[in-house]
Design an enzyme around this catalytic site. Sequence first.
Site, PDB file in Angstrom:
ATOM      1  N   CYS A  33     -41.194  -0.716 -65.716  1.00  0.00           N
ATOM      2  CA  CYS A  33     -42.638  -0.085 -65.353  1.00  0.00           C
ATOM      3  C   CYS A  33     -43.329  -1.195 -65.234  1.00  0.00           C
ATOM      4  CB  CYS A  33     -42.990   0.566 -66.664  1.00  0.00           C
ATOM      5  SG  CYS A  33     -42.090   0.496 -67.926  1.00  0.00           S
ATOM      6  N   CYS A 103     -51.596  -1.045 -71.705  1.00  0.00           N
ATOM      7  CA  CYS A 103     -51.395  -2.411 -71.829  1.00  0.00           C
ATOM      8  C   CYS A 103     -51.877  -2.835 -73.319  1.00  0.00           C
ATOM      9  CB  CYS A 103     -52.087  -3.277 -70.878  1.00  0.00           C
ATOM     10  SG  CYS A 103     -51.577  -3.229 -69.112  1.00  0.00           S
TER      11      CYS A 103
END
Lengths: 167, 394
Positions: A33, A103
């Site tokens: 990813c 994130c």
Amino acid sequence: MYSEKVVDYFMNPRNVGKLEDANAIGEVGNPRCGDVMKIYLKINDQEVIEDIKFETFGCAAAIATSSMITEMAKGKTITEALKINNKDVAEALGGLPPAKLHCSLLAQEGIEAAVADYFIRKTGKAPEGFKSHRTCTACEGSCGGGDTSHEHKEEEIFVSEDHRVAE
Amino acid sequence: MTPRKVYLDNSATTQVDKKVLEAMLPYFSETYGNPNSLHGWGREAKEGLDKARLQLAELIGADPKEIIFTGGGSEADNLAIKGVAWALKDKGRHIITSSIEHHAIIDTVKWLGKNGYEYTMLPVDETGMVDPKELEAAIRPDTIIVSIMFANNEIGTIEPVVELGEVCRKHGVLFHTDGVQAVGHMKIDVKNLPIDMMTMAAHKMYGPKGVGALYVRKGIKLTPLIHGGGQEFGIRSGTENTAGLVGFGMAAELAANRLANGEIDNEIRLRDKLIDGLIERVPEITVTGHRTKRLPFHASICVKYIEGEGMLLLMDAAGIGVSSGSACTSGSLEPSYVLLSIGMDHTTAHGSVRMTLSKDTSEEDIDYVLEKFPPIIEKLRSMSPFYKKNKVAQ
């Protein structure tokens, strides 16, 4: 798209690199990813994070969140460091675009994984409730990586900002 | 001294040529008539429109009557596929395309797939080429149209359109090609090519955005997407975007001149200087797409151990505009489907960078990029957990 702080922490990352005398290392994310975060900790006998470094494969937001969380966790006890959550990281960076919020979760999980590693090294196992986050939990498996295979569902109806298009 | 700015994202869009802009300007407030009106204002506008049609037809060797102006490349792609699908629905309902087409084709075909049609998506080899033999094997008695792009936007590969078109001819199937990236940058003469329809877009060849065209060979019947006043031979209604189309025409004329005087050869030379220079200066990078059968202005690479978005932003900070097919730049977690189709693994595909030159890119611009790129890569690699791991392993 990115706040000034995100750009600053990406362009001038703090605490980047390998920590040679680390006694705990956490690695989270999945290269599939496009995000892998590795957090190195040097924890002293009082369980204070004396030094911390990171290495990250990922976008600007992934680098900025790694950079920020290392700064926030440095000098804290591991109990305090574990209280830093993804929202704190995102806020400290002046916010993140919605698509990049994962994130900040990855950063939080990086610390958790490193602390888990500290206990595993010390006692042979991680305390109850600790996950090592080896797999791609940050994106909830939507990358198809990690141990959860996931197929993107074809949306029947595309919804853009203010239009609805019935197929 | 102002710092150097180098725009290398010409596959995304190009700067409107000054001569194109000059040609367009009178059509906003001077020659503003509706080209469908019979009076002098209208006739004057019609003259501009006719000239534009002729200029574009000449660029590709078509008859002006074979040019259908549209509101851009995506519309032209939709018109070709849906227009044929509707017109030939009693003949057959099978469509063939490739796995690396633009979304304007792929999403159109998939939508038809949910609405009573079937489709086959042909794979590509590691350079991004469709194999004509595989195309032939995929053609069925109910196949009505094949759509394979002239050249790919992400990896620059030029498809074997002659061979693919000949297969279609042999089996009596219509052949459409998305020429958005190629038209104006390569010599294309539809008179001598087995192409039935071709999509074009002005803004990829120094013309304005929002205007495109579909070349439709004489005798092919299409059902219009937009019904109304019957403009564009009844195929695309709506009052013509005169200024935009006049700009498109001028852009086509200028492109024809460049193709005739060999300017493209210089672009190829600079492209190769860039690709070779990058390979020379940065270890462990891969050129994506075909090394020679590629668009003259197109360089695309994958850089190992790092992610594309960081490269894009650091390049931007250095005054260089590029694009990437990484997940982070696409807003999803999947890297580009084109890169995955050519067999790149996910991690490497996340490190893709595309640099697309313009007619005005200079030798100095390329030198500048070659100077700025290596330290940017080194900086990002020094942060990557994979880079050092690999070094230790060596």
